[in-house]
Every structure is written in structure tokens, then in C-alpha cells.
Design an enzyme around this catalytic site. Structure first.
Site, PDB file in Angstrom:
ATOM      1  N   ASN A 111      44.366  45.693  43.974  1.00  0.00           N
ATOM      2  CA  ASN A 111      44.817  45.976  42.727  1.00  0.00           C
ATOM      3  C   ASN A 111      43.162  46.789  42.190  1.00  0.00           C
ATOM      4  O   ASN A 111      43.120  46.034  40.744  1.00  0.00           O
ATOM      5  CB  ASN A 111      45.630  45.491  41.910  1.00  0.00           C
ATOM      6  CG  ASN A 111      46.106  46.042  40.985  1.00  0.00           C
ATOM      7  OD1 ASN A 111      45.417  47.208  40.733  1.00  0.00           O
ATOM      8  ND2 ASN A 111      46.211  44.616  39.803  1.00  0.00           N
TER       9      ASN A 111
ATOM     10  N   HIS B 256      50.149  40.855  31.356  1.00  0.00           N
ATOM     11  CA  HIS B 256      51.428  40.284  32.556  1.00  0.00           C
ATOM     12  C   HIS B 256      52.264  40.130  31.855  1.00  0.00           C
ATOM     13  O   HIS B 256      53.010  40.247  31.868  1.00  0.00           O
ATOM     14  CB  HIS B 256      50.729  39.916  33.638  1.00  0.00           C
ATOM     15  CG  HIS B 256      50.108  40.084  34.534  1.00  0.00           C
ATOM     16  ND1 HIS B 256      48.284  40.403  34.793  1.00  0.00           N
ATOM     17  CD2 HIS B 256      50.080  41.040  36.235  1.00  0.00           C
ATOM     18  CE1 HIS B 256      48.421  40.768  36.205  1.00  0.00           C
ATOM     19  NE2 HIS B 256      49.140  41.266  36.546  1.00  0.00           N
TER      20      HIS B 256
END
Length: 471
Positions: free
Chosen positions: A323, A359
Site C-alpha cells: 500500500n 479506516h
């Protein structure tokens, strides 16, 4: 209506046969739609009038978004409009950065709160979390563009904006069909250079950049990871590790299966990123100059470094390879902007807290990033001490010992990456605490207990170094 029913029936049947949620199949199909769109743009619109390109990207991205999320796609349009007004009215100021940051992050969190369930959800909040970083970064880039050139870092010089882009440009940037749903992140400047025809080899005589083969090869690698993920999930599924049959396995087998389970879960993300990167490569937006051998590079939007990831022997290798676009965004717009705290430790902690909040509200995200933080603290604290021990390093230079150490470090990263992912994947505390208990919370004990024994351990290593010096 009939077409939509057929589409839903086909997707439902495929999802059932693969034993995956229909929303996941629809998401993958949406990503794959990027390839025909990229080819159409390449042969019909590349290098043409910029407004036409902007409109094509907006219509394409909105259509894909509507197919996935229906009218919920309007949440992204609302965020776009509000952020644009902020940039037009107070853009380039500290206030614009603060307002954009608070509005976009708050809007995302409200979305999480109103739609979240006890499972990982594929809803409108998924592209919204990508959009949140993109719009916050846009405000930062405009702020950097008002600074003096000598005050900017090399990275900031590449992304800084001297003026507010038009509404059409920003809309096309956020709805770009190769990255709207799941990323990757890239700057507004990269997008503008792309539609201007600047992201190509200036010495090449070809009218179109030779990016099709690299793009499809990258996507092919992604499909390979999908196959491994599907096969691995059949052997070590999320349901299996919370089942009593898993806790009844032998201690060492549980550790091996945990590492395998963690690897399989990471492959789920890697496969998706590789395919989306392939789409972006075929579009041609990933051009990144040439390497030392004068070979064109198409890694400008790479989100995973496969060689570094597969050969990881430290947790830092995962951060450097997994990522990477999001990690780079956090480094540039969060970590480095917190320099005023005067401590890398505090800056890193704040960055990880931001990532957890970004998140969502599930406690598993916060526990996961906390575990990452304490493991990284351990590695960064003990690493320099070990490297300074010349006698130890001399032993490690022995090829046989070096191989043994490499093998031990591979097991270490393999096992404890799985351990760190337990809360991130399972999300609910009742589930991840149950799995942690089957391992007697050993990871917590080891890494949280390290600061207590660190002074003794480091003095022992330095003492050995001193003895070697005296000899």
C-alpha cells in the site's frame, strides 16, 4: 431494467460459485471495465482537447460508481462541491487545509457510522475513503503552491499547485476510472500533466506511449494473486481461525496456519492493487521517466513492490512495499507536517492514529495499528544496537549463519504479520480476542514487554562489543 436484472443474476451466480460476496465480484468487474475504457481513451481521446478528456473521465467514473452504489455515489459529488468552494474562497491558506481536512474526514466518519456493520463492508464509503485523501491532499498542494520555492521539499515541488484547478479538472481527477474505486493515489499535478500529454517519453517518435503490454502484464500478475488467494482461502479461511477446530491444532501448527492466513489476506489486497495499477498503466498515467538503462518506467502509480514484499525479513519491508501510495500520502501530508512536535516517535504515533481513524470505528483497526507501532518501535530501537556490534556482524557475514538468520527472520515476519492482521481482518473484539487467546497473547507480551528489558538487552549487546574491542 432487463439488462440490470441479467447483470445482477450473472453476478450473483458467479459470486455463489466462487463463494465470495456479490459486492466483491461487482467491484472486480468494475475495475476490469477500466481496460476497455483505457483503450477507448488511448485511441480516440489521448492528446485531444482536454475538456473532452475530463468529461469522458467524469462520465466513466460516475457510471461505474452508480453501478456499484446507486444514488449513494452522490456523497462523493457533495464532497467535491464543498471542497471546491473551500478552495475557491480560502484556497492556499492554513484555514483551507484545516477546513478541508475536518470536513472530508468528518463526512467519511459519519458515513462509516451510519452504514457500518460488524463485517468488512463494500459500500459507498470505500471510494469515499480514497476521495477523502485525494481532496485533503489537494488542499495541501494548493497551500504548498503559495509558498516560496526554497521552502518546499523535492516531493512538494512536484505536487504543489500555483492556482485552483477548475471544477471540471477536479471532478475528472477524482472520478478517474482507473483509480476512483480503490485507488491508487496520485497527485493533481500528475493528472494535469497526463491530460496535457506530458507523461510520455519526449524522445519517442511514437504518437501513443507503449504502455499496453506493461499494463496487461501487471494485471496478469494480479490475477495470479487472485488464484492464490482463492485457493488459500479454501484452506485457511477467516471462519476457520475463529473455529474451535483451529484452537485444537498443535501449538506450532497454529502459528504456521496463522502466518499462512495472514499472507492469504494480504494477497487479496495485492491482487486488487495490481489489476488497478494495470488499468492505470494502460491509460498511460503511470509514466515515471526512464531507468538507468534508458528503459521507460511505468511505476508512477505502483501500490505494491512485489520483490520487496515477498522477500521481507523486517516489518519495515512491509511498510516500504505494501500500500505504498497510501503510505507515501501519509508520510507527505501527515508525518512530515508534524515536524513541529519535535519527535519522530510522536509523529509516527499520530500518523498511525490517523490511519486507524481513516479506516473506521471498528476497534480492530486501532489494535492492528497499535501492534504495528510496537513492533516497529522494537525493530527501530534494537536494530542500530545490533548493527553496531562488530563481533556479531562478523559472525553474521558467514554464509551459513547468514542463511540461517534469513530463514529465522522470514519466519518472524511471516508469523507476526499474521498476528498483527488478526484484529484488522476480524474487526470485532469478541472474535480477535478469542484468536489472540489461542496464542496466549504472546505477540503482545513480547513486543509490549520489550521496553522493560531493552536497557538490559542493549547493555548486554554493547558490553559484548566492548569486550571485542578490548581483545
Amino acid at each position: 431494467m432487463a439488462t440490470e436484472v441479467i447483470s445482477q443474476s450473472w453476478l450473483a451466480g458467479l459470486a455463489t460459485s466462487l463463494n465470495v460476496p456479490e459486492a466483491a465480484v461487482r467491484l472486480l468487474a468494475s475495475i476490469l471495465l477500466g481496460f476497455p475504457l483505457a483503450l477507448f481513451h488511448r485511441y480516440k481521446l489521448y492528446g485531444k482537447e482536454q475538456t473532452l478528456q475530463h468529461i469522458f473521465f467524469i462520465i466513466s467514473g460516475l457510471s461505474i460508481g452508480y453501478w456499484n452504489y446507486g444514488t449513494d455515489i452522490l456523497h462523493s459529488a457533495f464532497s467535491l462541491c464543498v471542497t471546491y468552494l473551500i478552495l475557491k474562497i480560502v484556497g492556499g491558506t492554513n484555514l483551507s487545509v484545516i477546513m478541508s481536512f475536518i470536513f472530508n474526514l468528518t463526512y467519511l466518519l459519519v458515513g462509516y457510522y451510519t452504514t457500518s456493520t460488524e463485517e468488512y463492508d463494500i459500500k459507498w464509503t470505500m471510494p469515499q475513503c480514497v476521495l477523502t485523501l485525494r481532496l485533503i491532499g489537494l488542499a495541501f498542494d494548493l497551500y504548498d503552491g503559495r509558498k516560496k520555492e526554497e521552502m518546499l521539499s523535492a516531493s512538494q515541488k512536484e505536487t504543489a499547485l500555483k492556482s485552483v484547478p477548475s471544477f471540471l479538472e477536479i471532478a475528472a481527477y477524482i472520478y478517474f476510472p482507473g483509480s476512483f474505486l480503490v485507488g491508487p493515489q496520485f497527485s493533481m499535478n500528475r493528472y494535469l500533466k497526463y491530460v496535457n500529454g506530458e507523461l510520455r517519453d519526449p524522445d519517442s517518435s511514437n504518437e501513443l506511449p507503449p504502455c499496453i503490454v506493461p499494463g496487461f502484464l501487471r494485471a496478469l500478475a494480479g490475477f495470479g494473486y487472485i488464484v492464490v488467494f482463492q485457493l488459500g482461502s479454501m484452506y485457511v479461511s477467516d471462519d476457520y481461525i475463529v473455529d474451535s477446530s483451529f484452537s485444537n491444532e498443535s501449538f506450532w501448527k497454529r502459528w504456521f496456519l496463522l502466518g499462512l492466513w495472514g499472507r492469504v489476506n494480504l494477497y487479496k489486497y495485492i491482487s486488487c492493487w495490481l489489476i488497478t495499477e494495470g488499468v492505470c498503466i494502460v491509460f498511460g498515467i503511470t509514466y515515471n521517466g526512464k531507468d538507468e538503462n534508458e528503459v521507460q518506467r511505468w511505476d508512477g502509480c505502483a501500490n505494491v513492490k512485489l520483490l520487496v514484499f515477498e522477500n521481507a525479513t523486517q516489518f519495515n519491508h512491509y511498510i516500504l512495499s505494501f500500500n505504498t501510495n497510501t503510505n507515501h500520502w501519509c508520510a507527505e501530508y501527515i508525518y512530515k507536517r508534524l515536524k513541529f512536535l519535535g519527535s519522530k516517535f510522536y509523529s509516527q504515533a499520530a500518523t498511525l492514529i490517523f490511519l486507524a481513524v481513516w479506516h473506521g470505528f471498528h476497534s480492530g483497526y486501532y489494535i492492528c495499528f497499535f501492534i504495528e507501532f510496537i513492533i516497529m518501535y522494537f525493530e527501530k530501537d534494537i536494530g542500530p544496537v545490533l548493527n553496531s556490534n562488530k563481533k556479531l556482524q562478523a559472525h553474521l557475514s558467514n554464509p551459513i549463519i547468514a542463511v540461517l538468520v534469513w530463514f529465522v527472520m522470514k519466519i518472524y515476519t511471516f508469523v507476526f504479520m499474521g498476528y498483527a492482521l488478526i484484529p484488522f481482518v476480524l474487526l470485532k473484539h469478541s472474535k480477535y480476542l478469542q484468536v489472540f487467546a489461542t496464542f496466549h497473547f504472546l505477540g503482545h507480551i513480547l513486543f509490549m514487554g520489550y521496553p522493560l528489558i531493552a536497557p538490559f538487552l542493549k547493555s548486554l549487546i554493547r558490553e559484548n562489543r566492548q569486550r571485542s574491542h578490548n581483545e
